[in-house]
Design a protein around this motif. Structure first.
Motif: not given
Length: 172
Positions: A87-105
């Motif tokens: 579950r930590y890994l799934r949560d971390l993957n979700s946070r990374i996707v959000a961070e990457v999207n934010q960084g891309l914006m």
């Protein structure tokens, strides 16, 4: 994304938890302990009585009571540990996707702002008049804006690379 240390360490922790769960399952068996023995007593004399040599043979099987199989606490604990890490890994993957999207914006905004400021600077260079103080001040202001835009562009690029797992210095 898979070069990020936090993901790699969680993946290794999940492998370790899986191995612990497998070991806990394998340790839940009944142990039979068979044994064979031989006993010899030499010829001896005691209190005036002579005893001859004796030999005895035997075997035994030890079967312990399987009380450890009555409770599944160790299995439940190991399974919960593995599930928590997954579950930590799934949560971390979700946070990374959000961070990457934010960084891309942020990077897209910084890039478009840099392009606009470069156009403004080019127009200021065309309008530049060396003997006019307003023209000189306007050009210097545009140069300062251009430098700030280049710095913000570089920061956004570096941030985007870091959150996506690329820790090399960018080629700017």
């Amino acid at each position: 994304m898979y070069k990020r240390q936090d993901i790699l360490s969680l993946q290794e922790a999940i492998k370790t938890a899986d191995a612990s769960l497998s070991l806990a399952k394998k340790n839940r068996n009944m142990n039979f302990s068979p044994s064979i023995w031989v006993s010899q007593t030499p010829k001896y004399v005691s209190s005036g009585t002579e005893y001859s040599q004796t030999v005895a043979y035997g075997f035994s099987v030890s079967i312990p009571l399987p009380t450890n199989l009555l409770f599944d606490g160790d299995l439940v604990q190991e399974a919960n540990n593995k599930t928590t890490l997954e579950r930590y890994l799934r949560d971390l993957n979700s946070r990374i996707v959000a961070e990457v999207n934010q960084g891309l914006m942020q990077y897209d905004f910084a890039k478009s702002k840099l392009i606009d400021i470069q156009k403004n600077y080019s127009e200021s260079v065309k309008k530049y008049q060396a003997n006019n103080s307003r023209s000189i001040m306007a050009l210097r202001d545009r140069e300062a804006e251009l430098i700030d835009a280049e710095i913000n562009h570089a920061k956004a690029l570096i941030y985007l690379q870091r959150v996506s797992g690329d820790y090399e210095l960018p080629k700017i």
